[in-house]
Design an enzyme around this catalytic site. Structure first.
Site, PDB file in Angstrom:
ATOM      1  CD  GLN A 172      -5.919  -0.513  11.111  1.00 40.31           C
ATOM      2  OE1 GLN A 172      -4.822  -0.438  10.572  1.00 40.31           O
ATOM      3  NE2 GLN A 172      -6.863   0.402  10.949  1.00 40.31           N
TER       4      GLN A 172
ATOM      5  CD  GLU B 262      -2.811   1.161   2.435  1.00 42.36           C
ATOM      6  OE1 GLU B 262      -3.655   0.232   2.430  1.00 42.36           O
ATOM      7  OE2 GLU B 262      -2.726   2.011   3.341  1.00 42.36           O
TER       8      GLU B 262
END
Length: 313
Positions: A193, A32
């Site tokens: 997460q 990411e």
């Protein structure tokens, strides 16, 4: 955690042999990034993309600021990754401060640019400390967004999941119910997460399975290069930071190279334990830096699949 015989054998190997000597490299990785704010940050980003691209990630994703604050930069970054590297690029989309028509227009732009993968998120309130509220005329939540995107185009859609429960969820059961709604709406996988204990992920994986969700759950991995920053992020998303981690980073504020070594060691250990428990997919939150993620992938047996990927500065 329920382990197969093969996983138990792998766990024994992790304890008995040099930890990384015989890791097969039989994993998939993704990375990411966030869109750069200036030329210097852009140079760092594209250096990182060029460094990580030869590892053959199955996709890279680019974040999207609250209220679409990075809309144009996100689009430009995703389009350039897709155009210049050949890596499947995933664009983040959120529900925050936008109507359905506005979000649909962004999604159509991505499809026209050849982007086939969306990371669909509810998003958080752009005003720190304020509760999230759906925009009038907007998508209500991530499940609603997933369904809306699926009506537009046959996107591959990733969503978020929370091993330690989303701060806005009433409890773990409600959190899992929300994940199931997202998967039922058409999502392909969930990316977690970040977390710092492998048992946290294993317990969550078991809870997801017990809830009847059989989708792919990919652990999100955050290499801790800046401990204070990670503590701030953890408070916002409800992630527990172990006390031992604070002790290990104490005294390293002015020693960035030593801090990098400690960060790589801790994150690699986490990934190695996840691998011993059967995890074969990892999603790295790179913060636009390649070194830590590359080193950890290397320890896990991932090797460059091409000599060089040229990304123009």
């Amino acid at each position: 955690m329920s382990l197969s015989v093969n996983q138990l054998e792998e766990a024994r190997r992790a304890l008995d042999a040099p930890l990384y000597a015989d890791v097969a490299g039989d994993i998939d990785v993704s990375f990411e990034f966030f869109p750069p704010k200036n030329e210097k940050m852009a140079a760092t980003l594209w250096d990182s993309v060029a460094t990580l691209a030869p590892l053959g990630p199955r996709f890279v994703s680019v974040t999207y600021g609250a209220g679409g604050s990075t809309r144009e930069r996100t689009h430009a970054t995703v389009a350039r990754i897709a155009r210049e590297t050949g890596i499947p690029a995933a664009a983040h989309l959120t529900c925050v401060e936008a109507t359905k028509a506005e979000i649909d227009a962004v999604a159509h732009e991505y499809w026209a640019a050849g982007v086939r993968h969306i990371v669909a998120l509810r998003g958080d309130s752009p005003q720190a400390g304020q509760a999230y509220a759906a925009h009038p005329g907007g998508y209500e939540n991530a499940a609603d967004l997933v369904a809306g995107l699926k009506r537009l185009h046959p996107f591959d859609i990733s969503v978020a999941c929370y091993p330690e429960c989303h701060p806005d969820s009433a409890d773990a059961t409600a959190d899992l119910d929300n994940l199931k709604r997202k998967m039922d709406a058409g999502a392909t996988r969930a990316i977690s997460q970040f977390f710092f204990s492998p048992d946290t992920f294993f317990r969550y994986r078991d809870a997801v399975a017990a809830a009847g969700i059989d989708a792919e759950i990919v652990p999100g991995i955050m290499p801790v290069s800046n401990f204070a920053a990670v503590v701030r992020m953890s408070k916002m998303c409800g992630t527990e930071v172990p006390t031992w981690m604070e002790r290990l980073f104490a005294g390293l504020d002015d020693l960035p190279e030593a801090r990098q070594l400690v960060a790589a060691t801790l994150t690699a250990e986490l990934c190695r334990k996840l691998y011993a428990g059967g995890v074969k997919q990892f999603h790295f939150y790179t913060l636009n830096r390649a070194e830590l993620s590359y080193a950890i992938c290397h320890l896990l047996g991932v090797r460059a699949k091409a000599r060089e990927v040229k990304v123009a500065a």
